[in-house]
Design an enzyme around this catalytic site. Structure first.
Site, PDB file in Angstrom:
ATOM      1  N   CYS A 277       0.779  -1.251   0.000  1.00 24.32           N
ATOM      2  CA  CYS A 277       0.000   0.000   0.000  1.00 24.32           C
ATOM      3  C   CYS A 277       0.804   1.292   0.000  1.00 24.32           C
ATOM      4  O   CYS A 277       0.518   2.180  -0.796  1.00 24.32           O
ATOM      5  CB  CYS A 277      -0.940   0.003   1.195  1.00 24.32           C
ATOM      6  N   ARG A 443      16.161  -4.221  11.248  1.00 24.78           N
ATOM      7  CA  ARG A 443      14.924  -3.853  11.952  1.00 24.78           C
ATOM      8  C   ARG A 443      15.182  -3.356  13.367  1.00 24.78           C
ATOM      9  O   ARG A 443      14.222  -3.198  14.140  1.00 24.78           O
ATOM     10  CB  ARG A 443      13.987  -5.060  12.014  1.00 24.78           C
TER      11      ARG A 443
END
Ligand SMILES: NC(=O)c1ccc[n+]([C@@H]2O[C@H](COP(=O)([O-])OP(=O)(O)OC[C@H]3O[C@@H](n4cnc5c(N)ncnc54)[C@H](O)[C@@H]3O)[C@@H](O)[C@H]2O)c1
Length: 463
Positions: A277, A443
């Protein structure tokens, strides 16, 4: 108008979970989710709900409760449209890969196909709900197709964008920050909005259900994603500055996040955002701004994407540079392939692009992800079309568990923030690796002090 039958076109990451929760919370409504993809529907109907096609914590239990009672998955699109009073369109709206707007605009061909099919089949009045993320003013085009090609049937169009985040979809759907419903201000429009409000009101407090006009609703979804992605690019931009100045991004993030105007969420520096998205929605926003001649607005938002691409490339460059400027024939283990934890979705995952860069440098990749299959990993690499499928299969191997993936590796790259990575036996991993043993934590997930105490050379983004 009391709704008793709903249909949802598109049984993907949005249609499946969203409809499962509506069915669970509204046992009086029959919910049918349809899709052209037979394999996907078969998986939704698998006797064992653990095998449903989308992994989301808690979802398989919801499906187990409602499926067969008032939740159905089917490939018979026409029948479901015919029977429903309310039709959600939840099909994919990817970035266009051809023609005008290529690489930027949303490809609305699947949406248009749905509208034409609804118009052709409908024999009584229907409420059509845009669940997919769409460019502002798409409802206008939908209405024109429905009105021009229908059989005199009255259609009301609503915009009800979905704000769930993959990995927490069930919790987000059960307790949404807000439900947004855009509709027409006519009496019929308001009735349609009320019909949808009544469905959500079965479990969402009324003060969280927001009513707006159609265009505000459509634009709010694109804007929300643009703001979220912008925050990630903002912290990532500063991570590079931290690396050269001796500041630590985690400390900076904590310090600024305690300012109540900024807030602590979404400030974790990383190898970059992925998912289906953020990139596509910003590109779409950029395209819309450009199409209205708003160049400064377009350039501002485009920079969020440019920075994200830079961050992924920077991470792979750091790996190559640190491994003495060559990774040729070196084994590099990837922990994680999904674009974030708690999902099996890999669309636009940073791991794909880092892998592609390292394969260009002739590295040997050993990949482990708790939820992603080998076929999916290879399909993601093949999709980039950088090299032949044969070469991808030869140089990128997937493993069912992490310890073999890391055996004899020169370095480990952490690409997804799966919690289980923290709990691994890192001493055991270290003992089996080439020395010096490097960890590139994309991360900021692992415990630096613990890994360095074992002997790892540890690199985290932003410090
Ligand atoms: N994935 C997310 O986290 C998320 C969150 C909010 C909004 N959205 C938006 O929701 C929409 C759907 O996203 P998704 O991730 O669920 O996509 P997806 O690709 O997982 O699912 C879309 C499904 O629609 C089906 N489909 C396409 N055309 C069809 C047709 N004519 N008839 C029947 N089925 C058809 C496809 O086969 C596919 O299974 C997109 O607009 C996306 O931007 C996604």
């Amino acid at each position: 108008m009391k709704i008793t039958k709903i249909c949802c076109i598109g049984a993907g990451y949005v249609g499946g979970p969203t409809m499962a929760i509506i069915a669970q919370k509204c046992p009086h409504i029959q919910v049918t989710v349809v899709d052209l993809n037979r394999e996907r529907i078969a998986a939704w109907n698998d006797a064992d709900t653990v095998n449903i096609p989308i992994y989301e914590p808690g979802l398989s239990a919801v499906v187990a409760e409602a499926r067969g009672r008032n939740l159905f998955f089917s490939t018979d699109v026409a029948k479901a449209i015919d029977e429903a009073q309310m039709i959600f369109i939840s099909v994919n709206t990817p970035t266009k890969t051809y023609g005008s707007g290529k690489g930027m605009a949303a490809d609305l061909k699947y949406i248009e196909l749905c509208a034409r099919q609804i118009a052709a089949i409908a024999k009584d009045n229907k409420i059509v709900v845009e669940k997919s993320t769409l460019p502002v003013r798409t409802a206008e085009a939908l209405k024109s197709i429905l009105d021009e090609t229908g059989n005199g049937v009255q259609f009301q169009i609503l915009s009800n964008p979905e704000f769930l985040a993959e990995g927490t979809a069930v919790d987000d759907l059960l307790a949404p920050d807000r439900v947004l419903i855009g509709g027409d201000s006519s009496a019929a429009g308001e009735q349609a909005v009320q019909a949808l409000v009544d469905i959500y009101a079965n479990w969402v407090p009324l003060d969280r259900i927001l009513r707006t006009n159609l265009w505000s609703s459509e634009l709010s979804k694109l804007t929300a994603n643009a703001f979220l992605a912008q925050r990630i690019s903002s912290i990532n931009a500063l991570s590079e500055l931290c690396e050269v100045t001796g500041a630590a991004i985690n400390e900076v993030a904590k310090a600024i996040g305690m300012d109540s105007r900024i807030g602590p969420k979404f400030l974790n520096a990383s190898v970059g955002f992925g998912g289906s998205c953020f990139q596509k929605d910003i590109l779409n926003l950029v395209y819309i701004a450009k199409s209205y001649g708003l160049t400064a607005v377009a350039d501002y938002w485009e920079q969020v994407i440019i920075l994200n691409d830079h961050q992924k490339r920077r991470f792979s460059n750091t790996i190559v540079k640190t491994l003495y400027n060559t990774v040729s024939d070196k084994k590099i283990a990837f922990l994680g392939w999904a674009f974030k934890k708690d999902t099996n979705d890999t669309r636009e995952s940073a791991a794909i692009y880092v892998a592609d860069d390292l394969l260009n440098e002739q590295a040997q990749l050993a990949i482990f992800d708790p939820k992603v299959s080998r076929n999916k990993m290879l399909a993601d690499l093949d999709y980039l079309a950088t090299r032949s499928s044969k070469d991808n299969a030869k140089n990128a191997t997937s493993f069912d568990e992490p310890y073999s993936a890391c055996e004899n590796a020169h370095a480990i790259a952490v690409l997804t923030e799966w919690e289980e990575f923290r709990a691994y036996d890192w001493q055991r991993i270290y003992d089996k690796m080439q020395k010096p043993a490097f960890v590139f934590d994309g991360r900021n997930l692992l415990d630096r002090a613990a890994l360095e105490a074992i002997g790892f050379v540890y690199f985290a983004i932003g410090s």
